[in-house]
Design a protein around this motif. Sequence first.
Motif, short mmCIF file in Angstrom:
data_model
loop_
_atom_site.label_atom_id
_atom_site.label_comp_id
_atom_site.label_asym_id
_atom_site.label_seq_id
_atom_site.Cartn_x
_atom_site.Cartn_y
_atom_site.Cartn_z
N HIS A 50 -11.06 -16.79 21.33
CA HIS A 50 -12.47 -17.19 21.30
C HIS A 50 -12.80 -18.09 20.11
CE1 HIS A 50 -12.66 -13.88 18.37
NE2 HIS A 50 -13.85 -14.32 18.02
N LEU A 51 -11.87 -18.20 19.14
CA LEU A 51 -12.09 -19.06 17.97
C LEU A 51 -11.51 -20.46 18.14
CD1 LEU A 51 -11.37 -16.54 15.06
CD2 LEU A 51 -13.60 -17.36 15.86
N ALA A 52 -10.97 -20.76 19.31
CA ALA A 52 -10.42 -22.09 19.55
C ALA A 52 -11.47 -23.16 19.30
CB ALA A 52 -9.90 -22.19 20.98
N SER A 53 -11.08 -24.19 18.54
CA SER A 53 -11.91 -25.35 18.16
C SER A 53 -12.85 -25.09 17.00
CB SER A 53 -12.73 -25.88 19.36
OG SER A 53 -13.88 -25.09 19.60
N PHE A 54 -12.87 -23.87 16.46
CA PHE A 54 -13.77 -23.58 15.34
C PHE A 54 -13.08 -23.70 13.99
CE2 PHE A 54 -16.23 -21.50 18.71
CZ PHE A 54 -17.50 -21.98 18.41
N LEU A 55 -11.76 -23.53 13.94
CA LEU A 55 -11.05 -23.54 12.66
C LEU A 55 -9.92 -24.56 12.70
CD1 LEU A 55 -10.75 -19.68 12.16
CD2 LEU A 55 -12.32 -21.20 10.95
#
Length: 348
Positions: A50-55
């Motif tokens: 769910h953190l893909a593209s955020f970090l």
Amino acid sequence: MYLKHAAIIGGTGYGALELIRLLQNHPEVTIKKIISHSQEGEYLENTYPHLASFLEGPMETFEAESLVNDVDIIFFATPPGVSKNYIPQLAGTSVQCIDLSGDLRLEKPENYEKWYGKTPAPQEILDEAVYGLSEIYESELKKAKICSNPGCYPTASLLGLMPAITHKLIDNESIIIDGKTGVSGAGRTMSPMTHFSETNENVKPYKIGRHQHIPEIEQYLGKEAGKPVCINMTTHLLPMTRGLLCTMYGKLATQLNTKEAIEIYSEYYEADPFVRIRPEGTFPSTKEVSGSNFCDIGLYADDRTNQLVIVSAIDNLVKGASGQAIQNMNIMNGWQTDKGLKQVPVYP
């Protein structure tokens, strides 16, 4: 505009995930580094899609010199026994340290050793750390470089009890705390206690008489009372993911009705946007604060039993951990206390 750079140590736990979620919307801060010894070189999105593209970039290992050069703020979202070894390496530098573990909460090293079963932090670090109960110690936090973020049960309990202690509404020797929390409070590491088959359709007490948050609550109630305070606290695990509710009882030390109690509490927290006092006849539930930094408090002065009943509800991962850590960061940097934290609770 210059954004302050933050690092999160212990990047794979639930506390770290909430820090990431909340800091994404903070106008003054950007996440620069995620530190995880166990998954150095890995991308956090591989564990949490769910953190893909955020970090950006892989997780790193702890290196004090590199952190001091690259970041302004470090959050320690680590289990007990970790930050006490790392924070001394950062003392005296420009970096602000906010510790979400219990390593710096107890002023006396012998109490930490007794309740946590570990070697305590150096005394000079314990002396420098400011306890981060945001609404109570705001003036001290404004000058702090090291913040000891409160535990989840202490946050709900202390915010519920502080006005009663300050205004001498209850007998300090009669305090009972009945606490209940969801399984996320135990962290991500699997155990028989948090196994689905053990928790589903089940409620059970745990750590009776030996919960590590007991001395923390007693320490800060005692400070407010000006004398030692001894509490009776029982904690329970509920079959839900997040949320924490404390129902507290204290024998009335003065004549008081419910309306008067609500007026005293409302005035006490008048300037604090994250503490909401419920109207007479209504009491908070965990759903009503889920995903938010609010602490909702309901009150009932029982003339039949001569007791003040206080019900306090928080999200254990937000106000009980990462949200309050960000609130403390705001105070330490002179920003508005609710900056980046104005989320509406997730309901239903």
